[in-house]
Design a protein around this motif. Structure first.
Motif, PDB file in Angstrom:
ATOM      1  N   GLU A  61     -31.581  -6.896 -15.518  1.00 45.94           N
ATOM      2  CA  GLU A  61     -30.373  -6.697 -16.316  1.00 45.94           C
ATOM      3  C   GLU A  61     -29.291  -6.237 -15.352  1.00 45.94           C
ATOM      4  O   GLU A  61     -29.314  -5.094 -14.896  1.00 45.94           O
ATOM      5  N   GLY A  62     -28.396  -7.142 -15.034  1.00 47.12           N
ATOM      6  CA  GLY A  62     -27.365  -6.837 -14.050  1.00 47.12           C
ATOM      7  C   GLY A  62     -27.998  -6.592 -12.701  1.00 47.12           C
ATOM      8  O   GLY A  62     -28.779  -7.405 -12.214  1.00 47.12           O
ATOM      9  N   LYS A  63     -27.697  -5.441 -12.109  1.00 47.38           N
ATOM     10  CA  LYS A  63     -28.270  -5.133 -10.788  1.00 47.38           C
ATOM     11  C   LYS A  63     -29.567  -4.337 -10.872  1.00 47.38           C
ATOM     12  O   LYS A  63     -30.127  -3.960  -9.859  1.00 47.38           O
ATOM     13  N   PHE A  64     -30.052  -4.099 -12.088  1.00 54.64           N
ATOM     14  CA  PHE A  64     -31.277  -3.326 -12.267  1.00 54.64           C
ATOM     15  C   PHE A  64     -32.425  -4.202 -12.734  1.00 54.64           C
ATOM     16  O   PHE A  64     -32.220  -5.187 -13.444  1.00 54.64           O
ATOM     17  N   ILE A  65     -33.626  -3.812 -12.323  1.00 58.41           N
ATOM     18  CA  ILE A  65     -34.842  -4.449 -12.820  1.00 58.41           C
ATOM     19  C   ILE A  65     -35.574  -3.396 -13.633  1.00 58.41           C
ATOM     20  O   ILE A  65     -35.843  -2.291 -13.144  1.00 58.41           O
ATOM     21  N   PHE A  66     -35.881  -3.733 -14.876  1.00 60.15           N
ATOM     22  CA  PHE A  66     -36.605  -2.820 -15.748  1.00 60.15           C
ATOM     23  C   PHE A  66     -38.044  -3.294 -15.894  1.00 60.15           C
ATOM     24  O   PHE A  66     -38.314  -4.491 -15.998  1.00 60.15           O
ATOM     25  N   TYR A  67     -38.951  -2.340 -15.900  1.00 60.41           N
ATOM     26  CA  TYR A  67     -40.380  -2.623 -16.014  1.00 60.41           C
ATOM     27  C   TYR A  67     -40.865  -2.138 -17.369  1.00 60.41           C
ATOM     28  O   TYR A  67     -40.416  -1.116 -17.874  1.00 60.41           O
ATOM     29  N   GLU A  68     -41.809  -2.902 -17.943  1.00 59.13           N
ATOM     30  CA  GLU A  68     -42.410  -2.505 -19.207  1.00 59.13           C
ATOM     31  C   GLU A  68     -43.885  -2.866 -19.201  1.00 59.13           C
ATOM     32  O   GLU A  68     -44.325  -3.743 -18.460  1.00 59.13           O
ATOM     33  N   LEU A  69     -44.620  -2.169 -20.026  1.00 57.18           N
ATOM     34  CA  LEU A  69     -46.052  -2.377 -20.144  1.00 57.18           C
ATOM     35  C   LEU A  69     -46.330  -3.731 -20.774  1.00 57.18           C
ATOM     36  O   LEU A  69     -45.653  -4.138 -21.718  1.00 57.18           O
ATOM     37  N   SER A  70     -47.304  -4.418 -20.239  1.00 60.03           N
ATOM     38  CA  SER A  70     -47.754  -5.690 -20.802  1.00 60.03           C
ATOM     39  C   SER A  70     -49.155  -5.452 -21.355  1.00 60.03           C
ATOM     40  O   SER A  70     -50.106  -5.258 -20.598  1.00 60.03           O
ATOM     41  N   THR A  71     -49.275  -5.437 -22.652  1.00 61.51           N
ATOM     42  CA  THR A  71     -50.527  -5.003 -23.271  1.00 61.51           C
ATOM     43  C   THR A  71     -51.595  -6.082 -23.374  1.00 61.51           C
ATOM     44  O   THR A  71     -52.753  -5.761 -23.602  1.00 61.51           O
ATOM     45  N   SER A  72     -51.253  -7.338 -23.177  1.00 54.84           N
ATOM     46  CA  SER A  72     -52.246  -8.396 -23.385  1.00 54.84           C
ATOM     47  C   SER A  72     -53.439  -8.275 -22.441  1.00 54.84           C
ATOM     48  O   SER A  72     -54.582  -8.457 -22.861  1.00 54.84           O
ATOM     49  N   VAL A  73     -53.197  -7.965 -21.186  1.00 53.52           N
ATOM     50  CA  VAL A  73     -54.301  -7.820 -20.233  1.00 53.52           C
ATOM     51  C   VAL A  73     -55.128  -6.582 -20.575  1.00 53.52           C
ATOM     52  O   VAL A  73     -56.358  -6.605 -20.511  1.00 53.52           O
ATOM     53  N   LEU A  74     -54.459  -5.509 -20.958  1.00 54.33           N
ATOM     54  CA  LEU A  74     -55.176  -4.297 -21.351  1.00 54.33           C
ATOM     55  C   LEU A  74     -56.055  -4.558 -22.576  1.00 54.33           C
ATOM     56  O   LEU A  74     -57.185  -4.070 -22.650  1.00 54.33           O
TER      57      LEU A  74
END
Length: 94
Positions: A61-74
């Motif tokens: 998003e713009g100059k930032f990269i945001f990380y989020e949990l991906s639950t499918s593998v878990l």
């Protein structure tokens, strides 16, 4: 995603803590790094390992990269562990 790669990613305590942080809400790399006393490069590497294992996703998003949990593998791992454990109600009755 190979389960071996996922389990290897989960073996590191910093990576597990990153997952715990992301469980609350998405975060930028800088926000994540603020929680640890390691270099930004080390945090970046941990994020890379988690992403390669399919445990997190990133979004620019713009100059930032945001990380989020991906639950499918878990969820896959939890299902496998549940199957591995089996139904022990029969064992107790024997």
């Amino acid at each position: 995603m190979a389960m071996q790669q996922t389990l290897r990613a989960l073996a590191d305590p910093i990576r597990r803590e990153i997952l715990t942080l992301l469980r609350q809400h998405r975060m930028s790399a800088g926000e994540i790094a603020d929680h640890f006393s390691v270099t930004d490069a080390a945090v970046s590497r941990h994020l890379s390992v988690l992403k390669e294992a399919g445990l997190i996703a990133d979004h620019r998003e713009g100059k930032f990269i945001f990380y989020e949990l991906s639950t499918s593998v878990l969820e896959e791992i939890m299902l496998w562990l549940t199957e591995l454990k089996g139904d022990d109600t029969n064992v107790q009755g024997e």
